[in-house]
Motif scaffolding. Structure first.
Motif, short mmCIF file in Angstrom:
data_model
loop_
_atom_site.label_atom_id
_atom_site.label_comp_id
_atom_site.label_asym_id
_atom_site.label_seq_id
_atom_site.Cartn_x
_atom_site.Cartn_y
_atom_site.Cartn_z
N VAL A 9 31.91 17.02 64.48
CA VAL A 9 33.15 17.45 63.82
C VAL A 9 33.96 16.21 63.46
O VAL A 9 34.22 15.36 64.31
N VAL A 10 34.32 16.13 62.19
CA VAL A 10 35.17 15.06 61.69
C VAL A 10 36.39 15.73 61.06
O VAL A 10 36.26 16.63 60.24
N THR A 11 37.57 15.31 61.47
CA THR A 11 38.80 15.90 60.95
C THR A 11 39.25 15.14 59.71
O THR A 11 39.28 13.91 59.71
N ILE A 12 39.60 15.89 58.68
CA ILE A 12 40.11 15.30 57.44
C ILE A 12 41.64 15.33 57.50
O ILE A 12 42.23 16.41 57.65
N GLN A 13 42.26 14.17 57.42
CA GLN A 13 43.72 14.07 57.37
C GLN A 13 44.12 13.95 55.91
O GLN A 13 43.73 12.99 55.25
N LEU A 14 44.86 14.93 55.41
CA LEU A 14 45.22 14.98 54.00
C LEU A 14 46.71 15.29 53.87
O LEU A 14 47.19 16.27 54.42
N GLU A 28 50.91 13.63 48.90
CA GLU A 28 50.22 12.43 48.39
C GLU A 28 48.73 12.63 48.62
O GLU A 28 48.14 12.04 49.52
N PRO A 29 48.08 13.48 47.81
CA PRO A 29 46.69 13.87 48.08
C PRO A 29 45.68 12.73 48.00
O PRO A 29 44.56 12.87 48.48
N ASN A 30 46.04 11.59 47.42
CA ASN A 30 45.11 10.46 47.41
C ASN A 30 45.02 9.78 48.76
O ASN A 30 44.14 8.96 48.99
N ASP A 31 45.95 10.08 49.66
CA ASP A 31 45.98 9.51 51.00
C ASP A 31 45.16 10.41 51.92
O ASP A 31 45.68 11.34 52.53
N VAL A 32 43.85 10.15 52.01
CA VAL A 32 42.92 10.96 52.79
C VAL A 32 42.18 10.06 53.77
O VAL A 32 41.72 8.99 53.40
N SER A 33 42.07 10.52 55.02
CA SER A 33 41.32 9.75 56.01
C SER A 33 40.49 10.68 56.88
O SER A 33 40.74 11.88 56.95
N LEU A 34 39.50 10.10 57.55
CA LEU A 34 38.61 10.84 58.44
C LEU A 34 38.78 10.34 59.87
O LEU A 34 38.88 9.14 60.10
N GLN A 35 38.78 11.27 60.81
CA GLN A 35 38.84 10.92 62.24
C GLN A 35 37.80 11.71 63.00
O GLN A 35 37.79 12.92 62.90
N PRO A 36 36.90 11.13 63.73
CA PRO A 36 36.69 9.69 63.83
C PRO A 36 35.95 9.17 62.62
O PRO A 36 35.33 9.94 61.87
N SER A 37 36.01 7.90 62.44
CA SER A 37 35.29 7.26 61.34
C SER A 37 33.84 7.05 61.78
O SER A 37 33.58 6.32 62.72
#
Length: 116
Positions: A15-20, A24-33
């Motif tokens: 499971v990887v969580t998407i932070q959106l 500002e939808p261009n600011d997207v990150s994944l946790q954990p990487s």
């Protein structure tokens, strides 16, 4: 969803969580990487409405050269403004643009979904 997939498959499910940030939808990150190269990816959303959330959620995955990307929505409203279709849908509901759906969860349990 991850537990169900693990029960159905011999594949390792992570499971990887998407932070959106929806403002500002261009600011997207994944946790954990993690390394997603040549991996099968399933992006899960609670309610698919215009396709905007799923569209921007794809961004970090496209940079990793995955083997396959599919989408799943628990509820599908079909008011598409972005070129995203769900591959798997729990329930498709006919709504107006003025109506909203809220999904309530408690831990890993879905308590209910409300149309208002």
């Amino acid at each position: 969803m991850a537990k169900e997939l693990q029960n159905l498959s011999q594949m390792l499910v992570q499971v990887v969580t998407i932070q959106l940030n929806k403002r500002e939808p261009n600011d997207v990150s994944l946790q954990p990487s993690i390394d997603l190269r040549d991996k099968n990816i399933l992006i899960v959303d609670d309610v698919a409405n215009t396709g905007k959330t799923l569209f921007f959620a794809l961004k970090p995955f496209l940079a990793t050269s995955p083997k396959k990307i599919q989408t799943l929505a628990l509820l599908e409203r079909s008011h598409k403004l972005f070129p995203i279709q769900t591959d798997y849908t729990g329930l498709s509901i006919a709504t107006t643009l003025q109506e909203h759906i809220a999904v309530e969860t408690e831990g890993e349990t879905i308590k209910g979904a409300w149309l208002y």
